[in-house]
Design an enzyme around this catalytic site. Structure first.
Site, short mmCIF file in Angstrom:
data_model
loop_
_atom_site.label_atom_id
_atom_site.label_comp_id
_atom_site.label_asym_id
_atom_site.label_seq_id
_atom_site.Cartn_x
_atom_site.Cartn_y
_atom_site.Cartn_z
N LYS A 84 -61.98 -28.84 107.56
CA LYS A 84 -63.17 -28.38 108.78
C LYS A 84 -62.91 -30.28 109.41
O LYS A 84 -62.58 -31.15 108.94
CB LYS A 84 -65.01 -28.79 107.89
CG LYS A 84 -64.64 -29.64 107.28
CD LYS A 84 -65.71 -30.67 107.37
CE LYS A 84 -65.74 -31.38 105.91
NZ LYS A 84 -66.16 -32.80 106.22
N GLY B 167 -60.31 -30.80 102.18
CA GLY B 167 -59.50 -29.78 101.98
C GLY B 167 -59.60 -28.95 100.87
O GLY B 167 -59.50 -27.90 100.54
N SER C 172 -62.66 -28.11 99.10
CA SER C 172 -63.71 -27.85 99.15
C SER C 172 -62.98 -25.68 100.04
O SER C 172 -63.93 -25.02 99.67
CB SER C 172 -64.71 -27.94 100.12
OG SER C 172 -65.16 -28.73 99.44
N ASP D 219 -70.17 -28.60 99.48
CA ASP D 219 -69.55 -28.56 101.01
C ASP D 219 -68.82 -26.81 101.15
O ASP D 219 -68.76 -26.17 101.66
CB ASP D 219 -68.03 -28.97 101.33
CG ASP D 219 -68.83 -30.15 102.56
OD1 ASP D 219 -70.32 -30.52 102.76
OD2 ASP D 219 -67.89 -31.49 102.11
P1 ATP Z 1 -64.42 -33.88 101.54
O1 ATP Z 1 -64.24 -33.63 103.27
O2 ATP Z 1 -65.12 -32.32 101.15
O3 ATP Z 1 -64.92 -34.79 101.16
P2 ATP Z 1 -61.60 -34.18 101.09
O4 ATP Z 1 -61.01 -33.99 101.93
O5 ATP Z 1 -62.24 -36.10 100.95
O6 ATP Z 1 -63.55 -33.91 101.35
P3 ATP Z 1 -60.65 -33.83 99.39
O7 ATP Z 1 -58.33 -33.16 100.02
O8 ATP Z 1 -60.95 -32.27 98.61
O9 ATP Z 1 -60.64 -34.79 99.70
O10 ATP Z 1 -59.22 -34.29 98.41
C1 ATP Z 1 -60.52 -35.04 96.90
C2 ATP Z 1 -60.07 -34.83 95.36
O11 ATP Z 1 -60.02 -33.93 94.65
C3 ATP Z 1 -58.35 -35.55 95.25
O12 ATP Z 1 -58.42 -36.53 95.20
C4 ATP Z 1 -57.95 -34.40 94.97
O13 ATP Z 1 -57.26 -34.91 93.37
C5 ATP Z 1 -59.25 -33.52 94.31
N1 ATP Z 1 -59.03 -32.10 94.30
C6 ATP Z 1 -59.29 -31.08 93.55
N2 ATP Z 1 -58.77 -29.98 94.06
C7 ATP Z 1 -58.29 -29.45 95.22
C8 ATP Z 1 -57.49 -29.84 96.40
N3 ATP Z 1 -57.46 -28.14 96.46
N4 ATP Z 1 -56.78 -29.92 97.23
C9 ATP Z 1 -57.27 -31.43 97.56
N5 ATP Z 1 -56.77 -32.02 96.63
C10 ATP Z 1 -58.05 -31.46 95.59
#
Ligand code: ATP
Length: 287
Positions: A11, A102, A104, A137
């Site tokens: 997203k 990612g 979520s 999310d």
């Molecule tokens: P948001 O936009 O919701 O803030 P994000 O893109 O900032 O998400 P994610 O990629 O979801 O962040 O990952 C954040 C942290 O969550 C990472 O440091 C990772 O170790 C942990 N994590 C747990 N499960 C996952 C997963 N399936 N994919 C990616 N990271 C994950």
């Protein structure tokens, strides 16, 4: 059926406002969420070996309870007393810790796939109620498409479709801590808030130019001063044909909106010439 696969879309936030900090420390937000066609892929297979066995193409990601996929699978397995084992392979393509939800979306897709694989008969609403216990999310990632997210992210309503467009994603190789961004956010009379209602009106009128004119993300006030690369990417996109460009979530991903695929590809090439490394990708909206 013993095996199933599902694509989990990323997203972007076309608009992101923070209204206030609540007494419990959470922030009240007002965000326009939009799924894009950049996917992780999950493959779920029933096995005889009891328990959850998670694998992924990224060696640095956890494959235990620290992974949201593991936690979402475990939640449904326990609630429904699912016997036997479940092997899950997660093929990550969405950049990690990028502001594109990612983790979520992986968790939401894992629950959607398990609902089919084990014939659990849960409605989307019932999956969303379970998902929110793991992350604010996740309900949106079950719903997907274009939505308004309010409260702490759990109050969702569908919005009119974002007008057709092409999206250029550029994620610089820097780490942004979401906790750092929210804890350094200053909300006072000088804070520039985006007009989310005005954006929704533009969406209703299918006016892409007007929508882009009013795009805004209040978290840029924290992330950009700490990471000027983000401003450079935005400038590069706008100088190369983007109608609008914005940081997604708490960053560091920047997206640009284009009315033409060739312009988006040309801007992608320009972003690759910036003096720092970026993951770049051209795509469109996921409905
Ligand atoms: P948001 O936009 O919701 O803030 P994000 O893109 O900032 O998400 P994610 O990629 O979801 O962040 O990952 C954040 C942290 O969550 C990472 O440091 C990772 O170790 C942990 N994590 C747990 N499960 C996952 C997963 N399936 N994919 C990616 N990271 C994950």
């Amino acid at each position: 059926m013993d095996s199933i696969w599902i694509n989990a879309p990323a997203k972007i936030n076309i608009g992101l406002d923070v209204l206030r900090r609540r007494e419990d420390g959470y922030h009240e937000v007002k965000m326009i969420m939009q799924s894009i066609r950049l996917f992780d892929r999950l493959t779920l297979t029933k096995t005889d070996m009891p328990g959850i066995h998670l694998t992924t193409n990224l060696s640095f990601l956890p494959v235990n309870r620290d992974n949201l996929v593991y936690r979402s699978a475990s939640l449904l397995m326990e609630e429904f007393g699912i016997e036997g084992g479940l092997s899950i392979h997660l093929e990550k393509r969405i950049p990690v810790a990028a502001g594109m939800a990612g983790g979520s979306t992986d968790a939401a897709s894992c629950m959607l796939a398990m609902n089919d694989l084990y014939n659990l008969g849960l409605s989307k609403h019932q999956l969303m109620k379970r998902g929110v216990t793991l992350g604010a999310d996740i309900p949106y990632c079950v719903l997907k498409g274009t939505a308004l997210s309010e409260g702490i992210g759990e109050k969702l309503s569908t919005l009119p479709r974002t007008p057709d467009c092409f999206i250029l994603i550029a994620k610089p190789g820097i780490h942004v801590s979401t906790r750092f961004v929210y804890s350094n956010l200053v909300l006072d009379e000088d804070t520039p808030h985006p007009d989310i209602d005005r954006m929704i009106q533009a969406m209703k009128q299918k006016d892409l130019e007007d929508l882009c004119r009013h795009m805004g993300n209040v978290l840029e006030t924290v992330t950009i001063p700490a990471h000027p690369e983000i401003a450079h990417i935005k400038e590069c996109m706008v100088a190369n044909g983007a109608i609008g460009s914005l940081m997604s979530g708490s960053g560091p991903t920047v997206f640009g909106i284009f009315d033409d695929m060739d312009k988006a590809k040309a801007a992608k090439a320009k972003c690759q010439e910036l003096p720092f490394k970026c993951f770049v990708f051209v795509t469109d909206l996921y409905r």
